[in-house]
Design an enzyme around this catalytic site. Structure first.
Site, short mmCIF file in Angstrom:
data_model
loop_
_atom_site.label_atom_id
_atom_site.label_comp_id
_atom_site.label_asym_id
_atom_site.label_seq_id
_atom_site.Cartn_x
_atom_site.Cartn_y
_atom_site.Cartn_z
N ASP A 86 0.77 -1.22 0.08
CA ASP A 86 -0.15 -0.07 -0.16
C ASP A 86 0.88 1.14 -0.02
O ASP A 86 1.72 1.29 0.83
CB ASP A 86 -0.88 -0.03 1.33
CG ASP A 86 -1.75 1.11 1.44
OD1 ASP A 86 -2.56 1.16 0.41
OD2 ASP A 86 -1.68 1.91 2.26
N ASP A 144 -3.43 1.29 6.87
CA ASP A 144 -2.46 1.14 5.99
C ASP A 144 -2.36 -0.52 5.64
O ASP A 144 -2.34 -1.17 4.63
CB ASP A 144 -1.25 1.81 5.96
CG ASP A 144 -1.47 3.11 5.61
OD1 ASP A 144 -2.32 3.57 5.23
OD2 ASP A 144 -0.59 3.86 6.24
N GLU A 155 -1.41 -0.97 -5.77
CA GLU A 155 -2.62 -0.08 -6.40
C GLU A 155 -2.05 0.62 -7.70
O GLU A 155 -1.11 1.14 -7.84
CB GLU A 155 -3.27 0.78 -5.38
CG GLU A 155 -3.66 0.45 -3.98
CD GLU A 155 -3.70 1.26 -3.17
OE1 GLU A 155 -4.83 1.70 -2.85
OE2 GLU A 155 -2.53 1.80 -2.80
#
Ligand SMILES: [Zn+2]
Length: 449
Positions: A194, A379, A297
Site C-alpha cells: 500500500d 494501511d 494499487e
C-alpha cells in the site's frame, strides 16, 4: 533482455568542453528539425524524419546559420551521431503524441528545447564506441575514464552521454542474454504493497517503510541557494539596465559568480534526485527479490500531481518511478505484479470478514470493524487486501464492488494479465467521493499530511 547501465564519466576539461558542444548541437538540430516539421505540417505537407535529415545534410556545411565566425562549418568538429539522432527522436516523439491523442490520453506535442532548461545529452551509436575495462573510447575525443566497469556481458545496442549538474554520465544499453539477466529470488512470498505519504510503503506483513523525503530535508538549503542565484541574476539585469522580464533574445553577461551559484543549486537538485532513486531502487529490488507475487494499487499519479497541496509530497516519494522499476525488475526476478483496479476499495474492506466499511472517514488511521470487531490499522488492512488480490483469494474477489463504472478490464478481477489493463483516462477524479470505493486518492493523502 535489454538493460541499461548508467556510469559516471571522468572527462578532462577538453572532453568536458566537447560534451557540452555535442549536447548543444543535438539540441540545436532538434530545434531546427522541429521548426521544419511544424512549418511543413502547417503547409499541409506530410513531414518525415528521413526527408528532413536529408534536407539538413544538404545545408549543414554551407548554410550561414551553421558556420562559425571564420566561415567554417563547425558541425565538422562534432561527431555525426550527435546531429543525426535528433531526427529519429523527433519522429518517435510525434508518433507517441499521435498515439496518445488517439487513445484519448492527455498529451502534448514535441516542444523546443531551451539551453539550461532541457536535459543535455547526445547519442553515440554502438559501432562508434568501445570499452576497455574502466575506459570508454568515444569518437572525436578518445579515451574517457569510467567510474566502474560495465555490469553485464552482452552486445551494446547504443548509448547516450548526458549531464547531471556538473557530472557527465554514459548510459549503455546492453542486450543481455536472458539467463544472465534473470536473478534468483530469495523467497516465494506473496505481498500487498500500500503506497502512501506518511510511510512510503506498507507491506501486508505489517512492515512500514518510510521514505527519506529528500526534497523536504533539502528544502531550506534549496531556498537559500535559489535566492542567492536569483539575486545574482537581478544584479546582472541591473548592470544591463533591464527592469522586469528579460526581453527575448537578450544575452546577459554571465559572471563567474553566477555560474558558481547555478552549479551549487544544480548539485543540490541532483542530490535530491539521487537520494530518491537510491531509496526506490533498493525497495523495489527487495520486494521483487523476496516475493513471487506482488499487488499494488494503480494510483493516479498524474491526478495527484495536479493537486497543488499534494504535489510536493507525492513527488518526493516518487510513486511513478516506484511502479516503473517494480515492473521491469519483476521481469528479471520472475515476479508477478498484480495491478489493483483504481476503484478497488482496499482500505474499506475488512480483511478479516470482508465486510465493507462504507462510512470509513479519510482521516481515520485506525478503525474497528462493525461486523466482526477486528481492530485495523488503515494501511496494513489495505495492504492485506491487496495481498489477497495477489494470491487470487476468492474472498477478495467476491468483495469487489459490483458496479464499478471505471473498472479497468483485466486488472483486479483477473490477476493473470498484470499491468496490461487499459487505464481509463480520468483526470481529476481525486475530487470525487462517490462511494464507489474510490478513496486512495488526493483527499485520502491530504488527511495523512
Ligand atoms: Zn470485519
Amino acid at each position: 533482455m535489454l538493460l541499461s547501465h548508467r556510469i559516471r564519466l571522468y572527462p578532462s576539461p577538453a572532453q568536458r568542453d566537447y560534451f557540452a558542444r555535442a549536447a548543444g548541437t543535438s539540441r540545436r538540430v532538434w530545434n531546427w528539425a522541429l521548426a521544419e516539421w511544424r512549418r511543413q505540417l502547417a503547409a499541409g505537407e506530410k513531414p518525415n524524419a528521413m526527408a528532413l535529415k536529408k534536407a539538413f545534410n544538404c545545408i549543414k556545411y554551407s548554410d550561414p546559420a551553421w558556420l562559425d565566425e571564420g566561415g567554417q562549418p563547425w558541425l565538422r568538429t562534432i561527431h555525426r551521431d550527435a546531429h543525426a539522432q535528433p531526427f529519429a527522436y523527433l519522429a518517435r516523439a510525434w508518433t507517441r503524441y499521435f498515439e496518445q491523442c488517439r487513445a484519448g490520453q492527455p498529451a502534448h506535442a514535441p516542444r523546443f528545447k531551451k539551453k539550461g532548461r532541457c536535459r543535455d545529452s547526445f547519442y553515440v551509436a554502438n559501432d562508434k564506441l568501445h570499452l576497455e575495462g574502466n575506459v570508454v573510447v568515444l569518437p572525436k575525443i578518445g579515451r574517457v575514464p569510467l567510474s566502474e566497469q560495465l555490469r553485464w556481458p552482452g552486445r551494446i545496442m547504443g548509448s547516450s552521454v548526458s549531464r547531471e549538474a556538473d557530472c557527465w554520465f554514459i548510459a549503455l544499453q546492453v542486450e543481455v542474454p536472458d539467463d544472465v539477466a534473470r536473478h534468483c529470488r530469495t523467497g516465494d512470498g506473496i505481498v500487498g504493497v500500500d503506497l502512501g505519504i506518511s510511510s512510503a510503503a506498507t507491506l501486508s506483513t505489517g512492515e512500514k517503510i518510510a521514505a527519506p523525503r529528500a526534497l523536504k530535508a533539502a528544502l531550506r538549503r534549496l531556498r537559500i541557494r535559489s535566492r542567492r542565484l536569483s539575486r545574482k541574476l537581478e544584479a546582472a539585469k541591473t548592470a544591463f539596465s533591464i527592469a522586469g522580464c528579460i526581453p527575448k533574445g537578450t544575452r546577459l553577461p554571465v559572471s563567474k559568480n553566477r555560474v558558481c551559484g547555478a552549479r551549487a543549486l544544480a548539485r543540490l537538485h541532483a542530490r535530491i534526485a539521487r537520494v530518491r532513486a537510491d531509496f526506490s531502487h533498493k525497495l523495489t529490488t527487495r520486494i521483487c527479490r523476496e516475493n513471487q507475487a506482488v499487488a499494488i494499487e494503480d494510483l493516479n499519479v498524474r491526478g495527484m500531481l495536479a493537486n497543488a497541496r499534494l504535489a510536493r509530497s507525492v513527488a518526493d516519494v516518487g510513486f511513478y518511478s516506484f511502479r516503473r522499476q517494480l515492473k521491469y525488475k519483476a521481469a528479471r526476478y520472475g515476479t508477478q505484479i498484480v495491478l489493483a483496479d483504481r476503484w478497488y476499495p482496499s482500505s474499506k474492506l475488512c480483511c478479516a470478514c470482508g465486510v465493507r466499511n462504507v462510512t470509513l472517514a479519510l482521516s481515520e488511521r485506525i478503525w474497528n470493524c462493525a461486523a466482526c470487531g477486528t481492530h485495523h490499522d488503515r494501511d496494513v488492512n489495505a495492504a492485506i487486501n491487496l495481498e489477497r488480490l495477489a494470491a487470487g483469494a476468492p474472498a477478495a474477489q467476491m468483495a469487489l464492488p459490483v458496479a464499478s463504472q471505471a473498472a479497468t478490464p483485466g486488472t483486479a478481477a483477473d490477476p493473470g494479465s498484470a499491468g496490461g489493463g487499459k487505464v481509463t483516462p480520468v483526470r481529476y477524479e481525486h475530487g470525487q467521493q462517490d462511494g464507489s470505493g474510490q478513496e486512495k486518492d488526493a483527499a485520502d493523502l491530504c488527511a495523512r499530511l
